[in-house]
Design an enzyme around this catalytic site. Structure first.
Site, mmCIF file in Angstrom:
data_model
loop_
_atom_site.group_PDB
_atom_site.id
_atom_site.type_symbol
_atom_site.label_atom_id
_atom_site.label_comp_id
_atom_site.label_asym_id
_atom_site.label_seq_id
_atom_site.Cartn_x
_atom_site.Cartn_y
_atom_site.Cartn_z
ATOM 1 N N GLY A 18 0.855 -1.184 0.000
ATOM 2 C CA GLY A 18 0.000 0.000 0.000
ATOM 3 C C GLY A 18 0.885 1.225 0.000
ATOM 4 O O GLY A 18 2.094 1.131 -0.198
ATOM 5 N N GLY A 19 0.315 2.375 0.246
ATOM 6 C CA GLY A 19 1.078 3.612 0.243
ATOM 7 C C GLY A 19 2.296 3.572 1.142
ATOM 8 O O GLY A 19 3.411 3.835 0.710
ATOM 9 N N ASP A 20 2.099 3.211 2.390
ATOM 10 C CA ASP A 20 3.221 3.137 3.326
ATOM 11 C C ASP A 20 3.295 1.766 3.993
ATOM 12 O O ASP A 20 3.854 1.622 5.071
ATOM 13 C CB ASP A 20 3.122 4.239 4.373
ATOM 14 C CG ASP A 20 1.888 4.121 5.261
ATOM 15 O OD1 ASP A 20 0.991 3.321 4.926
ATOM 16 O OD2 ASP A 20 1.813 4.820 6.282
ATOM 17 N N GLU A 21 2.728 0.764 3.353
ATOM 18 C CA GLU A 21 2.732 -0.584 3.909
ATOM 19 C C GLU A 21 3.515 -1.530 3.009
ATOM 20 O O GLU A 21 3.438 -1.449 1.786
ATOM 21 C CB GLU A 21 1.307 -1.105 4.087
ATOM 22 C CG GLU A 21 0.530 -0.325 5.129
ATOM 23 C CD GLU A 21 -0.865 -0.869 5.337
ATOM 24 O OE1 GLU A 21 -1.254 -1.858 4.688
ATOM 25 O OE2 GLU A 21 -1.579 -0.293 6.169
ATOM 26 N N PHE A 22 4.273 -2.409 3.644
ATOM 27 C CA PHE A 22 5.066 -3.403 2.944
ATOM 28 C C PHE A 22 4.760 -4.770 3.533
ATOM 29 O O PHE A 22 4.352 -4.874 4.683
ATOM 30 C CB PHE A 22 6.566 -3.108 3.099
ATOM 31 C CG PHE A 22 6.998 -1.856 2.403
ATOM 32 C CD1 PHE A 22 7.550 -1.907 1.134
ATOM 33 C CD2 PHE A 22 6.860 -0.623 3.013
ATOM 34 C CE1 PHE A 22 7.947 -0.755 0.481
ATOM 35 C CE2 PHE A 22 7.250 0.541 2.375
ATOM 36 C CZ PHE A 22 7.799 0.469 1.102
#
Length: 119
Positions: A18-22
């Site tokens: 996601g945008g800031d998820e890994f």
């Protein structure tokens, strides 16, 4: 992304989720390291968290970030890939609610209502 790749094995898979998820998929690695001789998921997660927390260089000077992580193990925490992502997401939200910059694991399915492990 580079910090993730530096702190996992060659057979592990890292991906932006996601945008800031890994996400990091770690075959044959358990929560506490009991599944293989490799470090467990919690140890790897803390190593990544500490690497990010130690500061990162930037043109304007060094800056630090906080990192919250949620961990779920297949099949102990979920019987399918979809449910595994849901459980890891739940653990991530729990980590953020508990004050960020921490690692939280989802409780095993066998123990509904069990206390959640937090590191």
């Amino acid at each position: 992304a580079r910090i993730l790749e530096k702190n996992v094995r060659n057979i592990d898979v890292t991906a932006r989720y996601g945008g800031d998820e890994f996400a990091v998929l770690m075959p044959e690695v358990g929560i506490d390291g009991g599944s293989t001789d490799m470090s467990g998921a919690i140890q790897v997660a803390n190593r990544i968290r500490e690497a990010i927390d130690s500061g990162m260089p930037a043109p304007e000077g060094e800056f630090s970030l906080n990192l919250s992580m949620g961990i779920a193990e297949f099949p102990a925490h979920a019987p399918s890939a979809e449910q595994l992502l849901e459980r890891a997401g739940w653990a991530l939200r729990e980590a953020k609610q508990r004050g960020k910059n921490r690692v939280v694991t989802a409780p095993p399915l066998q123990t509904p209502g069990a206390d959640i492990a937090s590191v």
